[in-house]
Design an enzyme around this catalytic site. Structure first.
Site, PDB file in Angstrom:
ATOM      1  N   ALA A  23      -3.945  -4.484  -4.022  1.00 54.04           N
ATOM      2  CA  ALA A  23      -3.962  -6.680  -3.854  1.00 54.04           C
ATOM      3  C   ALA A  23      -3.957  -7.161  -4.719  1.00 54.04           C
ATOM      4  O   ALA A  23      -5.280  -6.465  -5.239  1.00 54.04           O
ATOM      5  CB  ALA A  23      -4.386  -6.016  -2.882  1.00 54.04           C
ATOM      6  N   GLY A  35      -3.447  -1.137  -2.666  1.00 51.97           N
ATOM      7  CA  GLY A  35      -1.820  -1.038  -1.867  1.00 51.97           C
ATOM      8  C   GLY A  35      -1.058  -0.452  -3.318  1.00 51.97           C
ATOM      9  O   GLY A  35      -0.294  -0.150  -2.407  1.00 51.97           O
ATOM     10  N   GLU A  37      -0.495   2.780  -2.031  1.00 50.41           N
ATOM     11  CA  GLU A  37       0.533   2.659  -0.750  1.00 50.41           C
ATOM     12  C   GLU A  37       2.151   1.711  -1.111  1.00 50.41           C
ATOM     13  O   GLU A  37       2.642   2.651  -0.694  1.00 50.41           O
ATOM     14  CB  GLU A  37      -0.313   1.315   0.124  1.00 50.41           C
ATOM     15  CG  GLU A  37      -1.512   1.558   0.621  1.00 50.41           C
ATOM     16  CD  GLU A  37      -1.921   0.264   1.820  1.00 50.41           C
ATOM     17  OE1 GLU A  37      -1.684   0.537   2.984  1.00 50.41           O
ATOM     18  OE2 GLU A  37      -1.998  -0.690   0.828  1.00 50.41           O
ATOM     19  N   GLU A  96      -9.925  -0.057   1.052  1.00 53.31           N
ATOM     20  CA  GLU A  96     -10.182  -1.435   1.397  1.00 53.31           C
ATOM     21  C   GLU A  96     -11.766  -1.616   1.939  1.00 53.31           C
ATOM     22  O   GLU A  96     -11.907  -2.247   2.683  1.00 53.31           O
ATOM     23  CB  GLU A  96      -9.597  -1.589   2.066  1.00 53.31           C
ATOM     24  CG  GLU A  96      -7.664  -1.866   1.306  1.00 53.31           C
ATOM     25  CD  GLU A  96      -7.211  -0.860   0.675  1.00 53.31           C
ATOM     26  OE1 GLU A  96      -6.540  -0.620   0.338  1.00 53.31           O
ATOM     27  OE2 GLU A  96      -7.776   0.973   0.777  1.00 53.31           O
TER      28      GLU A  96
END
Length: 312
Positions: free
Chosen positions: A61, A102, A105, A125
Site C-alpha cells: 500500500a 498489500g 495480499e 505491517e
C-alpha cells in the site's frame, strides 16, 4: 495511469508501474481494475498475467494514503482483490524482486502465482504498528500453514521465495521460475496452460485453515509474543487475527481483521511508527541532489571537539 495494459496473443498483461516499488495507491488500483475489465470484455483474451515493472512486483500500500480518504476510496485494495477472485479467466501473478504487504495480499487474490527466485516476500505491517488489512492474516495461513504464517506476520521479516517454495504442502507458489530473467515468459506459458486446462479456478479463501493444537498453540503464541512486544499492541492483534482464520468462516475472519486494522491505524503507537518510517526515508533524500549524482569516496574523517560528543 500507474498500471499498464497490453495483450500478447491470447494473454492480457497488467503491469504495475508506480515507481519506486509499485505502491498500490488509488491510481494504481484503478489501473488494475480497468485492465481487468478490458481483459474480461475481450473475447480473444483467455488468461491474465499481473506483474510489476522495474525493481518490484509491489511493495504494498501507499503509506502516504494512510489515514486519508484515498486509502478507502473505491476501488480500495479489498475491492480489487475481490474483483480478481471473481474473474472468469485465470489470473497469474508473476512475482519478482519485492512482494510485500498489500502486494502479497494482491498476489494471494490471484488464482495462481509464479515467483522468481530471490524474491523477498513479507507482510511487514506490524513494523508500522498495524496488521495486514486486506486479507493477509486470513490467506497466508491457508497457503503456508498457521505457524509459518504467524511467524511472518508477527515479525514482519522478509523470507526468500525459494525458501517458501520448498515448504512441504505450501500453496503460495504454483511454480518457481528458473530465473528472474525467465519469469515473465514462464508466467505467460503457465497462464496459457491454465486457460487450456479449464475447470473451476482455485481461490485461496477456499483452502482449509487449522492448527492441530488449536487453543493451546495460540495461548503459547500469545505468551511468547506478549513478552516480546512490550507496549506495542499490533503483534498480539496479529495473533488474534490469525486465530480467527482458524475458527471463523473466511468472511467473518476478514471482518475481524478489518476491525483490528482500523483500530490500530488510530493508535498513537502506529502514528509514531509511521512518522518514523517516513522521516527515515526523507532523511536519505537531499533536496536538489538527484539520485544519479556521482559519489566521491571518503577515505578519512576528522572529528573536531574534545567534549563528550567529540570523545565519543
Amino acid at each position: 495511469m500507474t498500471a499498464e495494459y497490453k495483450v500478447l496473443g491470447d494473454v492480457a498483461v497488467i503491469t504495475l508501474a508506480n515507481p519506486p516499488v509499485n505502491g498500490l495507491g488509488h491510481a494504481t488500483r484503478i489501473g488494475i481494475t480497468d485492465g481487468l475489465s478490458k481483459a474480461l470484455d475481450d473475447a480473444a483474451v483467455k488468461a491474465i498475467v499481473i506483474t510489476g515493472a522495474g525493481k518490484a512486483f509491489s511493495g504494498g500500500a501507499d503509506i502516504k494514503e494512510f489515514g486519508t480518504p484515498k486509502a478507502l476510496q473505491e476501488p480500495n485494495l479489498l475491492s480489487v482483490i475481490l474483483a480478481l477472485e471473481a474473474s472468469t479467466k485465470p489470473i497469474v501473478a508473476a512475482i519478482h524482486s519485492v512482494c510485500m504487504g498489500g502486494g502479497l495480499e494482491l498476489a494471494m487474490g490471484c488464482h495462481y502465482r509464479v515467483a522468481a527466485p530471490g524474491t523477498s516476500v513479507a507482510l511487514p505491517e506490524v513494523k508500522l504498528g498495524l496488521l495486514p488489512g486486506a486479507g493477509g492474516t486470513q490467506r497466508l495461513p491457508r497457503v503456508l500453514g498457521v505457524e509459518t504464517a504467524l511467524n511472518m506476520i508477527v515479525s514482519g521479516e522478509a523470507v526468500k521465495s525459494e525458501m517458501l517454495a520448498s515448504l512441504p504442502g505450501q500453496k503460495l507458489f504454483d511454480k518457481l521460475a528458473a530465473s528472474p530473467e525467465s519469469l515473465f515468459e514462464e508466467a505467460i506459458e503457465f497462464a496459457k496452460a491454465m486457460a487450456a486446462k479449464g475447470g473451476d479456478l482455485p481461490l485461496v479463501r477456499n483452502l482449509p485453515c487449522k492448527h492441530p493444537q488449536g487453543d493451546a498453540y495460540f495461548q503459547f503464541a500469545r505468551n511468547t509474543v506478549g513478552a516480546m512486544s512490550r507496549n506495542y499492541p499490533a503483534p498480539l492483534k496479529c495473533v488474534d487475527a490469525v486465530e480467527a482464520a482458524t475458527k471463523l468462516k473466511f468472511d467473518e475472519g476478514m471482518a475481524e481483521e478489518r476491525r483490528s486494522f482500523i483500530a490500530l491505524m488510530f493508535t498513537p503507537e502506529s502514528a509514531a511508527l509511521r512518522h518514523l518510517f517516513m522521516a527515515e526515508r526523507a532523511a536519505s533524500r537531499i533536496p536538489d541532489v538527484p539520485e544519479d549524482t556521482p559519489q566521491r569516496p571518503i577515505r578519512s574523517v576528522g572529528v573536531i571537539g574534545a567534549g563528550t560528543m567529540g570523545g565519543g
